[in-house]
Design a protein around this motif. Structure first.
Motif, PDB file in Angstrom:
ATOM      1  N   PHE A 212       4.186 -18.110  -6.960  1.00 30.70           N
ATOM      2  CA  PHE A 212       3.377 -17.087  -7.628  1.00 30.70           C
ATOM      3  C   PHE A 212       3.128 -15.890  -6.712  1.00 30.70           C
ATOM      4  CE2 PHE A 212       1.127 -19.471 -11.320  1.00 30.70           C
ATOM      5  CZ  PHE A 212       2.378 -19.795 -11.822  1.00 30.70           C
ATOM      6  N   ILE A 213       2.837 -16.208  -5.443  1.00 30.64           N
ATOM      7  CA  ILE A 213       2.550 -15.106  -4.509  1.00 30.64           C
ATOM      8  C   ILE A 213       3.792 -14.228  -4.335  1.00 30.64           C
ATOM      9  CG2 ILE A 213       2.044 -14.554  -2.087  1.00 30.64           C
ATOM     10  CD1 ILE A 213       0.157 -17.010  -2.095  1.00 30.64           C
ATOM     11  N   PHE A 214       4.960 -14.860  -4.168  1.00 32.46           N
ATOM     12  CA  PHE A 214       6.192 -14.067  -4.027  1.00 32.46           C
ATOM     13  C   PHE A 214       6.434 -13.225  -5.281  1.00 32.46           C
ATOM     14  CE2 PHE A 214       8.776 -14.718  -0.257  1.00 32.46           C
ATOM     15  CZ  PHE A 214       8.049 -15.699   0.390  1.00 32.46           C
ATOM     16  N   GLN A 215       6.228 -13.863  -6.437  1.00 28.52           N
ATOM     17  CA  GLN A 215       6.437 -13.141  -7.696  1.00 28.52           C
ATOM     18  C   GLN A 215       5.493 -11.941  -7.781  1.00 28.52           C
ATOM     19  OE1 GLN A 215       8.692 -14.308 -10.421  1.00 28.52           O
ATOM     20  NE2 GLN A 215       8.423 -12.129 -10.725  1.00 28.52           N
ATOM     21  N   TYR A 216       4.230 -12.186  -7.381  1.00 31.65           N
ATOM     22  CA  TYR A 216       3.240 -11.118  -7.472  1.00 31.65           C
ATOM     23  C   TYR A 216       3.611  -9.959  -6.550  1.00 31.65           C
ATOM     24  CZ  TYR A 216      -1.042  -8.487  -7.258  1.00 31.65           C
ATOM     25  OH  TYR A 216      -1.941  -7.465  -7.307  1.00 31.65           O
ATOM     26  N   ILE A 217       3.959 -10.303  -5.298  1.00 29.64           N
ATOM     27  CA  ILE A 217       4.327  -9.243  -4.350  1.00 29.64           C
ATOM     28  C   ILE A 217       5.522  -8.451  -4.881  1.00 29.64           C
ATOM     29  CG2 ILE A 217       5.228  -8.758  -2.024  1.00 29.64           C
ATOM     30  CD1 ILE A 217       3.687 -11.230  -1.053  1.00 29.64           C
ATOM     31  N   GLY A 218       6.510  -9.174  -5.422  1.00 28.84           N
ATOM     32  CA  GLY A 218       7.703  -8.517  -5.975  1.00 28.84           C
ATOM     33  C   GLY A 218       7.343  -7.586  -7.114  1.00 28.84           C
ATOM     34  N   ASP A 219       6.605  -8.099  -8.101  1.00 27.28           N
ATOM     35  CA  ASP A 219       6.249  -7.279  -9.269  1.00 27.28           C
ATOM     36  C   ASP A 219       5.430  -6.063  -8.860  1.00 27.28           C
ATOM     37  OD1 ASP A 219       7.533  -9.111 -10.729  1.00 27.28           O
ATOM     38  OD2 ASP A 219       5.753 -10.013 -11.657  1.00 27.28           O
ATOM     39  N   PHE A 220       4.508  -6.299  -7.934  1.00 28.74           N
ATOM     40  CA  PHE A 220       3.637  -5.210  -7.488  1.00 28.74           C
ATOM     41  C   PHE A 220       4.469  -4.104  -6.830  1.00 28.74           C
ATOM     42  CE2 PHE A 220       1.013  -3.173  -4.235  1.00 28.74           C
ATOM     43  CZ  PHE A 220      -0.050  -2.733  -5.008  1.00 28.74           C
ATOM     44  N   SER A 221       5.411  -4.514  -5.952  1.00 30.28           N
ATOM     45  CA  SER A 221       6.228  -3.502  -5.260  1.00 30.28           C
ATOM     46  C   SER A 221       7.076  -2.728  -6.259  1.00 30.28           C
ATOM     47  CB  SER A 221       7.155  -4.142  -4.230  1.00 30.28           C
ATOM     48  OG  SER A 221       6.510  -5.194  -3.578  1.00 30.28           O
ATOM     49  N   VAL A 222       7.641  -3.440  -7.220  1.00 29.85           N
ATOM     50  CA  VAL A 222       8.489  -2.756  -8.202  1.00 29.85           C
ATOM     51  C   VAL A 222       7.677  -1.711  -8.954  1.00 29.85           C
ATOM     52  CG1 VAL A 222       9.763  -3.019 -10.359  1.00 29.85           C
ATOM     53  CG2 VAL A 222      10.147  -4.625  -8.498  1.00 29.85           C
ATOM     54  N   ARG A 223       6.472  -2.102  -9.365  1.00 28.20           N
ATOM     55  CA  ARG A 223       5.634  -1.152 -10.100  1.00 28.20           C
ATOM     56  C   ARG A 223       5.306   0.067  -9.230  1.00 28.20           C
ATOM     57  NH1 ARG A 223       0.911  -3.888 -11.299  1.00 28.20           N
ATOM     58  NH2 ARG A 223       2.119  -5.808 -11.355  1.00 28.20           N
ATOM     59  N   LYS A 224       5.092  -0.207  -7.936  1.00 26.12           N
ATOM     60  CA  LYS A 224       4.750   0.874  -7.005  1.00 26.12           C
ATOM     61  C   LYS A 224       5.906   1.882  -6.848  1.00 26.12           C
ATOM     62  CE  LYS A 224       1.249   1.958  -4.374  1.00 26.12           C
ATOM     63  NZ  LYS A 224       0.027   1.979  -5.167  1.00 26.12           N
ATOM     64  N   ILE A 225       7.138   1.367  -6.758  1.00 22.75           N
ATOM     65  CA  ILE A 225       8.243   2.269  -6.434  1.00 22.75           C
ATOM     66  C   ILE A 225       8.949   2.832  -7.651  1.00 22.75           C
ATOM     67  CG2 ILE A 225       8.787   1.395  -4.142  1.00 22.75           C
ATOM     68  CD1 ILE A 225      10.695  -0.524  -5.285  1.00 22.75           C
ATOM     69  N   ASP A 226       8.688   2.241  -8.833  1.00 25.56           N
ATOM     70  CA  ASP A 226       9.431   2.715 -10.000  1.00 25.56           C
ATOM     71  C   ASP A 226       8.757   3.930 -10.613  1.00 25.56           C
ATOM     72  OD1 ASP A 226      11.081   3.054 -12.092  1.00 25.56           O
ATOM     73  OD2 ASP A 226      11.008   0.981 -12.788  1.00 25.56           O
TER      74      ASP A 226
END
Ligand SMILES: Nc1ncnc2c1ncn2[C@@H]1O[C@H](COP(=O)(O)OP(=O)(O)OP(=O)(O)O)[C@@H](O)[C@H]1O
Ligand SMILES: [Mg+2]
Lengths: 228, 346
Positions: A212-226
């Motif tokens: 879950f933590i990896f998924q969260y970090i991934g989703d968060f970064s994608v939202r940040k850079i997109d």
């Protein structure tokens, strides 16, 4: 032999917490190190696939064919077989065949081809018009790669890496079953082999939390850079 | 400045050869706005892509400022490309970069230091009227604003030539005119040569000094815009010109004309074309003075301003009278160098 009733799941007094901690860190360590190596290797392989695709020069065609074959072969070997297959290689590279460190080569070799494919797809999805614009402005091949291809496909690269990282967490558990350490090994030896279901349950819960933590970090970064 | 000598381009495809450009001879002078008009597939993009080596001609020569472009390779070609700015139909901005960073892109390619880059990019953003939006991302801009970023980016390297490939085709009419005005302003301010590709004659009329009409890979007609508009030679050119000059009146005028023709079957419906100074002449007045017994009814008229300061007027009138009188009136108009075209009953 202990009783195996459902209540055995909740006999938390049997759980050795310091061991659980240590196993957790081993799992995280294996995941992070292999993800880091896979990110670099996959990016290079993916770029190689992308750049050599659709060429009509014979030498480039052969190169593309070799890389694609390598990627496809290693992607199709089941991980548990790959790790056994690679034991001699691991012995040479790491000097051991058990422990967290020894798991890294097989983790990387199984995940890098997978990520390379995702990278290639991400690059192909970059708008051709933008690449042509850069070309028309006199950009070199290399400038196009690091100023256009990578930044423009970054959300896809990051979400692909997230997917790769999560499947790597699964692989670490499998590696654990044959002596790599981490939560997989703990669940297998201390949980399954010692009939200690509470340990298996806690190890499972911790793995789920890590995913879950990896998924969260991934989703968060994608939202940040997109910024599309 | 730009010279195309007998340039042809043939693509080899799986379905055979495509002759995209055939034997094109063209010169574009420094500082002018040169329009290339033609329908989809006429070869316009292929032609201009040869100006910066994105495409190499199968035969012929492409010369810019006395340098052969078609034989350039590697570093020389990249250096040459930096002297030509391009704007695109779909803008082709990097969505991952802000307005300012997009404008800085070509400057990064030449390794200009950050501070200098930023100053220059800000200045260009001002020039195209986006000074307020430098930190916005392309996804937050309208089409017209995106194209302004495209223009600023194309100007970043201080190019000698600006190529616009259908740059206004994705924009609505009003935004199109704003972008055209901006291009006109830039042409004058920066003394830039502009090659503009379009399938809209409107763009040519508003902006171009000279125009080339392309069909099936060939340039079928070229010349100053005022001349091509007033005396189109080829069928296609006439269609393009009339699509721009006549479009607004068609249906209404046709209906009224029908009625008038029914009422006066002997009368003649005539389209008068004026250009240049004739627009300012009291032609109708002179006509009625010279032919008092002729009945003249005016149906519709319009005046168009051309980019090269020419004007183009058209007037639909009905001349009622005897056959001889009408014929004499038409000859009189001819003497005044007004083009008179009798419209047969529709
Ligand atoms: N890379 C290519 N390979 C094969 N054929 C091509 C290629 N590029 C263009 N063509 C063909 O060449 C012809 C001219 O194309 P071009 O894009 O120059 O037309 P255009 O006048 O710019 O049209 P549009 O207004 O649609 O942009 C077309 O028939 C097109 O299919
Ligand atoms: Mg085109």
């Amino acid at each position: 032999m202990d009783s195996q009733g459902l209540s055995s799941y909740f006999r938390f007094s049997d759980v050795n917490w310091p061991n659980m901690w240590e196993a957790t860190w081993e799992t995280i360590w294996m995941t992070v190190v292999s993800v880091a190596i896979v990110a670099v290797l996959g990016l290079l392989l993916g770029l190689l696939l992308y750049e050599t695709a659709g060429s009509n020069k014979p030498a480039v065609k052969v190169l593309n064919w070799i890389v694609a074959l390598f990627v496809n072969v290693f992607r199709s070997i089941p991980f548990i077989i790959l790790i056994v297959l690679l034991l001699p290689v691991t012995q040479v590279l790491v000097g051991a065949i058990t422990g967290a460190k020894a798991a890294i080569p097989s983790l990387v070799i199984s995940a890098a081809p997978f990520y390379a494919r995702l990278v290639e797809i991400a690059f192909h999805e970059v708008d051709g018009g933008v690449i042509e614009a850069a070309d028309a402005m006199g950009a070199t091949k290399w400038q196009i790669v690091y100023k256009v291809l990578i930044p423009e496909s970054l959300p896809a690269l990051v979400s692909g890496l997230t997917v790769t990282a999560i499947s790597l967490i699964g692989y670490t558990a499998m590696a654990g079953a044959i002596g790599a350490g981490g939560l997989g090994q703990l669940a297998y030896t201390d949980g399954f082999q010692s009939y200690n279901n509470a340990i298996t349950l806690v190890a499972t819960a911790v793995i789920v939390i890590i995913v879950f933590i990896f998924q969260y970090i991934g989703d968060f970064s994608v939202r940040k850079i997109d910024k599309r | 400045m730009i010279e195309l000598k007998n340039v042809s381009k043939t693509f080899e495809t799986a379905n055979g050869k495509v002759e995209a450009v055939k034997n094109v001879e063209l010169t574009v002078d420094a500082g002018e706005i040169f329009g290339i008009v033609g329908f989809s597939g006429a070869g316009k993009s292929t032609l201009v892509r040869m100006l910066n080596g994105l495409e190499t001609p199968t035969s012929g020569e492409v010369i810019i400022n006395d340098v052969r472009i078609d034989t350039l390779k590697g570093k020389d070609l990249r250096e040459q490309r930096k002297k030509i700015g391009i704007i695109f139909q779909h803008f082709n901005l990097l969505w991952s970069r802000t307005v300012l960073e997009n404008i800085e892109f070509p400057l990064e390619l030449i390794g200009m230091p950050k501070a200098e880059r930023e100053t220059k990019a800000k200045h260009l953003a001002e020039l195209v009227g986006l000074g307020e939006r430098i930190n916005a991302y392309p996804s937050q801009l309208s089409g017209g604003q995106k194209q302004r970023v495209g223009i600023a980016r194309a100007l970043a390297n201080d190019p000698d030539i600006l190529i616009s490939d259908e740059a206004t085709s994705a924009l609505d009419p009003q935004t199109t005119d704003e972008v055209l005005d901006l291009l006109d302003e830039i042409n004058q301010k920066l003394d830039l040569t502009i090659v503009i590709i379009t399938h809209e004659m409107h763009v040519i009329r508003r902006l171009a000094d000279r125009v080339a009409v392309m069909e099936n890979g060939r340039v079928i007609e070229q010349g100053p815009v005022s001349e091509v508009f007033t005396h189109p030679q080829e069928e296609l050119t006439k269609r393009f010109v009339s699509s721009e000059v006549e479009l607004p009146q068609t249906t209404d005028v046709k209906q009224i004309a029908q009625k008038l023709l029914q009422k006066n079957p002997t009368g003649k419906l005539v389209e008068l074309r004026f250009s240049g100074q004739q627009v300012e002449r009291p032609v109708i007045n002179e006509l009625s003075k010279n032919f008092p017994e002729l009945e003249i009814s005016i149906l519709e008229g319009s005046i168009h301003q051309l980019a090269d300061k020419g004007t183009l007027g058209s007037l639909f009138v009905q001349l009622n009278g005897t056959e001889q009188k009408v014929q004499a009136a038409l000859e009189f108009l001819n003497e005044l160098q007004v083009e008179a075209k009798v419209i047969e009953h529709g």
